[in-house]
Design a protein around this motif. Structure first.
Motif, short mmCIF file in Angstrom:
data_model
loop_
_atom_site.label_atom_id
_atom_site.label_comp_id
_atom_site.label_asym_id
_atom_site.label_seq_id
_atom_site.Cartn_x
_atom_site.Cartn_y
_atom_site.Cartn_z
N ARG A 151 -2.32 -5.28 -2.03
CA ARG A 151 -2.53 -5.04 -0.56
C ARG A 151 -1.81 -3.73 0.13
NH1 ARG A 151 -3.54 -10.91 2.46
NH2 ARG A 151 -4.92 -11.39 1.14
N ASN A 152 -1.15 -3.24 -0.85
CA ASN A 152 -0.35 -1.98 -0.40
C ASN A 152 0.54 -2.09 0.66
OD1 ASN A 152 0.74 0.71 -0.60
ND2 ASN A 152 -1.03 1.55 0.19
N LEU A 153 1.43 -3.37 0.52
CA LEU A 153 2.50 -3.30 1.64
C LEU A 153 3.50 -2.38 1.52
CD1 LEU A 153 3.27 -7.20 1.15
CD2 LEU A 153 1.75 -6.34 2.69
N ILE A 154 4.24 -1.99 2.49
CA ILE A 154 5.58 -1.08 2.35
C ILE A 154 6.72 -2.20 2.59
CG2 ILE A 154 6.51 0.75 3.63
CD1 ILE A 154 3.03 -0.14 4.66
N ILE A 155 7.39 -2.15 1.25
CA ILE A 155 8.35 -2.95 1.34
C ILE A 155 9.81 -2.33 1.25
CG2 ILE A 155 7.11 -4.85 0.25
CD1 ILE A 155 8.64 -4.00 -2.73
N GLY A 156 10.75 -2.93 1.88
CA GLY A 156 12.16 -2.47 1.60
C GLY A 156 13.01 -3.54 2.30
N PRO A 157 14.27 -3.14 2.56
CA PRO A 157 15.13 -1.96 1.94
C PRO A 157 15.17 -1.96 0.40
CG PRO A 157 16.57 -3.09 2.94
CD PRO A 157 15.26 -4.00 3.17
N VAL A 158 14.74 -0.73 -0.04
CA VAL A 158 15.09 -0.50 -1.59
C VAL A 158 16.36 0.20 -1.81
CG1 VAL A 158 14.28 0.49 -3.58
CG2 VAL A 158 12.68 -1.09 -2.07
N ALA A 159 17.50 -0.21 -2.14
CA ALA A 159 18.65 0.54 -2.04
C ALA A 159 19.12 0.78 -3.53
CB ALA A 159 19.68 -0.16 -1.39
N GLU A 160 20.12 1.47 -3.41
CA GLU A 160 20.58 1.93 -4.90
C GLU A 160 20.96 0.60 -5.69
OE1 GLU A 160 24.11 4.47 -4.69
OE2 GLU A 160 23.85 4.80 -6.90
N GLY A 161 21.35 -0.44 -5.07
CA GLY A 161 21.67 -1.38 -5.81
C GLY A 161 20.57 -2.40 -6.41
N ASN A 162 19.51 -2.22 -6.00
CA ASN A 162 18.16 -3.21 -6.34
C ASN A 162 16.81 -2.32 -6.37
OD1 ASN A 162 17.47 -2.50 -3.75
ND2 ASN A 162 17.62 -4.72 -3.00
N TYR A 163 17.05 -1.11 -6.63
CA TYR A 163 15.93 -0.37 -6.79
C TYR A 163 15.12 -0.40 -7.97
CZ TYR A 163 17.80 3.23 -10.22
OH TYR A 163 18.23 3.83 -11.09
N ARG A 164 15.92 -0.72 -9.01
CA ARG A 164 15.22 -0.84 -10.48
C ARG A 164 14.26 -2.12 -10.28
NH1 ARG A 164 17.21 1.83 -14.86
NH2 ARG A 164 19.11 3.07 -14.34
N ALA A 165 14.69 -3.21 -9.83
CA ALA A 165 14.16 -4.57 -9.92
C ALA A 165 12.94 -4.38 -9.02
CB ALA A 165 14.64 -5.66 -9.50
N ILE A 166 13.08 -3.91 -7.60
CA ILE A 166 12.00 -4.08 -6.73
C ILE A 166 11.06 -3.00 -6.96
CG2 ILE A 166 11.80 -3.90 -4.27
CD1 ILE A 166 14.16 -5.07 -3.57
#
Lengths: 316, 294
Positions: A151-166
Motif C-alpha cells: 500500500r506504499n505507506l509512509i512509515i517512520g521515524p526511521v532513525a540511526e538506531g533502527n534504520y537497518r531493520a525497518i
C-alpha cells in the motif's frame, strides 16, 4: 536603466516521490527553486497537509483540539474517514503514540490491526508514525509494514538506531520511509547515505529533520531545513534532494501556550483562537523553510494554511 | 616543513590521566619516548585546568618527561600557577606557553611570565566575547595580541598565533574563515608564527576517520604558510606530510584550492581521499560521516 530582479540559479532538483497506493498516488517534491520562488524555478507539486489520527483516545489535548473530532476520537478508522470526508484531508498521518512503553504500551499486533483498519477506511496516502522509541518502533513498524503490504505507506521515524531493520522491511513490503534526525544537517545527510547503502530506493525516502513549535526552538529547525534545501538545490547534494516532512502538530499542541486558560493568562487571549493560530503559524514557517508535507491537527488551522499555499502558488 | 607539537600527553587520556594523578612515570615516559622517536618536534604537556595542586603536577611532569626526551616542551594548562611551576622546572630548550588568550585577566598575568622565562607563547584568539566570528575579527584580535605582547617586550617572532579551528561538522564557514585569516597573517605580522590544533577540525567525526580530516586540513593550512600544528603524534603519515615527504599530495590539495580540479577518475585511493576531504573542508560538499565513501 531598467531594474532587474536578481535571481538565484539552481543546479539541483528535489526528487518527486509518489505516495500512497497505486491509482491513488499523490506526488510530493519536484522543486527546482527555493520554497515559493516561482519566479526562479518550479514547484510542480504544492505542499500537502496530512491530518493526524491517533491510535487511541488522546488524554492531554486541550478542548480546542478535541472538539472537531469529539464524535470519532475513540475510533481511529472513523476519525480518518471524518478527516477525509468532512475536512477534505489530502493524506492521513496515523500517530501510534499509544505504543509508547511509557504510555499505553500497545503491542505491535494491536498497532498493526489499527493501522490496517484505518488503511481500509480511507484511500488517501497514509503516514504511520511510531512513538520514537527505537526498539519499540522497530517491532511496531515491521508489523505495520507486513499487514499493509503493497500500500506504499509512509512509515517512520526511521532513525540511526533502527534504520537497518525497518529499512529492510520497508523494502520488502514496498513502503516509503521517513528518515528522522535530530536538527542536524550532517546527520540528515548521513542517514540518507546509510539508507542508500541498504538499497532503500531513492524514490522511497522522505526526510524529517525535526520540528519545534513556534517559540520552542522553531528557528533552529527552520535553519536546518533551509540549509538542507540550499545544499540540495545549489550544491547539488543528491543525498539531500528529498522532500521534507514536518511533524508539527504534536509539538504545537503540547505547549503551555495552547493549554493555559485565558483566566490564568489574560494576555494570551482567546484560548481557541490561540491554539489554531500557533499551529497555523508554525506550519507557515516550515513551509517557507522547505517542508513538502505538513502533519497538522486542527481543521481551522489547516484551512488557513491551505489558503496561504493556494495564494503563494498563484502568486496572489 | 611544519613544526609538530604532539598533543598526546594529556590528562584526558585513559592511560596518561591516571598516571599523572598517581605520579606514575612509566606510561608517560613510554609515550614521550615513542613520540620523540616518531619525529615530534615538541611535546605538549596538557594537565587541563588542574585546580588542585596543579603546580606540583606540572613540576613533576616536566621533570619526568625531561628524563627521557630532550624535545622542547609545550606547557598546556589554564592554571597560570601551574604554568609557572612548569616554566621553572624546565631547564633546557625554549619552552612554549600553551596558551595566553586575549581575555584581560589571562593577558595581564600570562604576558609577564613569557618575558620572565624567555618562553615562546601561543596567542590564542579567544577574546572577551569568546571566539572570533570571521577572518576580520581574527585579524583584529591578532593585531591586538601582538601589540600588547610587543609593549611588554616580547618580540613578534616569539608569538605563535592560534586562530582556533572548529569542527567541520559544526560549520564549514568557520573552517574557511580560519583559512582566510591564515592567508592574511603574513601581511599583518610577517615575523609572527602560527599554530593550529588540527584535531579540533575532526571533533565529532568517527574516531578511525579523524586522521583523514586532520591531514588534509594541515595541507590546506600549509598553502598559507602554516608554521606549526598541534598533532596526534601517533599519526605517522601526518608527521611525514609535515616533514615535506608527500609533495604530490600537497600539490594536489593546493591545486584544488586554486580551482584546478582533477578528474576524480584519474586519482588513486590516497589522492581520492585528499580530494574528497578537501572538497568537504572547502564547504563544496556538505560533511557527513560517510564523506570518504560517497
Amino acid at each position: 536603466m531598467t531594474f532587474e530582479i536578481p535571481k538565484v540559479s539552481y543546479t539541483g532538483k528535489i526528487r518527486e516521490i509518489p505516495l500512497g497506493r497505486e491509482g491513488k498516488t499523490v506526488i510530493v517534491g519536484g522543486e527546482s527553486c527555493y520554497p515559493f520562488h516561482l519566479f526562479e524555478g518550479e514547484m510542480p507539486n504544492p505542499p500537502k497537509i496530512a491530518m493526524e489520527v491517533y491510535d487511541s483516545e488522546p488524554e492531554d489535548w486541550p478542548e480546542t483540539a478535541i472538539e472537531p473530532f469529539a464524535d470519532v476520537i475513540k475510533e481511529p478508522a472513523a476519525w480518518a474517514r471524518k478527516c477525509v470526508d468532512t475536512y477534505g484531508a489530502e493524506m492521513i498521518a496515523l500517530q501510534l503514540a499509544g505504543t509508547d512503553p511509557n504510555d499505553k504500551d500497545l503491542s505491535a499486533d494491536e498497532a498493526a490491526k489499527i493501522t490496517k483498519e484505518v488503511s481500509d477506511a480511507v484511500d488517501v496516502p497514509m503516514i504511520v508514525l511510531g512513538c520514537s522509541n527505537v526498539e519499540k518502533d522497530t517491532d511496531v513498524l515491521k508489523a505495520v509494514c507486513e499487514v499493509c503490504d503493497g500500500r506504499n505507506l509512509i512509515i517512520g521515524p526511521v532513525a540511526e538506531g533502527n534504520y537497518r531493520a525497518i529499512g529492510a522491511t520497508a523494502i520488502g513490503y514496498k513502503h516509503t520511509v521517513v528518515a528522522s534526525t535530530p536538527i542536524d544537517i550532517n546527520l540528515a545527510k548521513q542517514l540518507n547515505i546509510l539508507l542508500g547503502n541498504l538499497n532503500v530506493p531513492d524514490e522511497k525516502i522522505i526526510i524529517d529533520p525535526s520540528t519545534g513549535a513556534l517559540g520552542y526552538g522553531l528557528e533552529y529547525c527552520y535553519s536546518v531545513m533551509e540549509r538542507i534545501r540550499m545544499a540540495a538545490l545549489i550544491q547539488e547534494d543528491e543525498r539531500l534532494q528529498f522532500p521534507i516532512i514536518s511533524n508539527l502538530a504534536r509539538e504545537v499542541w503540547k505547549t503551555k501556550e495552547v493549554k493555559v486558560p485565558e483566566s490564568e493568562a489574560p494576555l494570551l487571549g482567546d484560548i481557541k483562537k490561540r491554539g489554531i493560530l500557533i499551529e497555523a503559524l508554525t506550519a507557515q514557517c516550515v513551509l517557507f523553510a522547505g517542508a513538502d508535507i505538513l502533519v497538522m491537527r486542527h481543521p481551522e488551522a489547516i484551512s488557513l494554511v491551505k489558503e496561504s499555499i493556494k495564494d503563494l502558488m498563484t502568486g496572489k | 616543513m611544519v613544526i609538530c607539537v604532539a598533543e598526546n600527553i594529556n590528562i584526558m587520556s585513559k592511560t596518561i590521566g591516571p598516571a599523572m594523578k598517581e605520579k606514575n612515570p612509566g606510561p608517560i615516559q613510554d609515550m614521550a619516548r615513542v613520540l620523540t622517536k616518531n619525529g615530534a618536534d615538541y611535546l605538549d604537556l596538557n594537565i587541563g585546568p588542574a585546580r588542585k595542586a596543579g603546580d606540583e603536577m606540572m613540576d613533576w611532569l616536566v621533570r619526568t618527561v625531561r628524563e627521557v626526551s630532550d624535545l622542547p616542551l609545550s606547557l598546556d594548562t589554564t592554571n597560570l600557577v601551574a604554568m609557572e611551576a612548569g616554566l621553572k622546572a624546565n631547564t633546557q630548550a625554549k619552552p612554549l606557553m600553551n596558551s595566553v588568550s586575549l581575555q584581560p585577566e589571562r593577558l595581564e598575568k600570562g604576558i609577564p611570565m613569557v618575558t620572565q622565562y624567555k618562553a615562546d607563547v601561543i596567542g590564542l584568539l579567544w577574546g572577551k566575547e569568546g571566539m572570533p566570528r570571521d577572518a576580520n575579527e581574527r585579524a583584529a584580535m591578532a593585531v591586538d595580541f601582538i601589540y600588547q605582547a610587543n609593549e611588554a617586550g616580547i618580540p613578534t617572532s616569539d608569538i605563535w598565533i592560534d586562530p582556533i579551528a572548529t569542527p567541520i561538522c559544526v560549520d564549514a564557514n568557520q573552517v574557511l574563515s580560519g583559512l582566510e585569516f591564515m592567508s592574511m597573517l603574513g601581511d599583518i605580522a610577517p615575523e609572527a608564527k602560527s599554530i593550529v590544533g588540527l584535531s579540533n577540525i575532526s571533533n565529532g567525526a568517527p574516531e578511525d576517520l579523524r586522521p583523514y580530516l586532520n591531514r588534509t586540513y594541515m595541507i590546506m593550512l600549509m598553502k598559507h604558510g602554516l608554521y606549526s600544528a598541534i598533532v596526534d603524534g601517533y599519526d605517522k603519515e601526518l608527521l611525514s606530510i609535515a616533514k615535506g615527504e608527500r609533495p604530490e599530495h600537497v600539490k594536489l590539495v593546493h591545486d584544488i584550492m586554486d580551482g584546478n580540479e582533477p578528474d576524480p577518475a584519474s586519482l588513486d585511493q590516497k589522492e581520492l581521499e585528499h580530494y574528497k576531504t578537501t572538497r568537504v573542508l572547502m564547504g563544496k560538499v556538505l560533511y557527513s560521516n560517510s564523506w570518504l565513501t560517497t
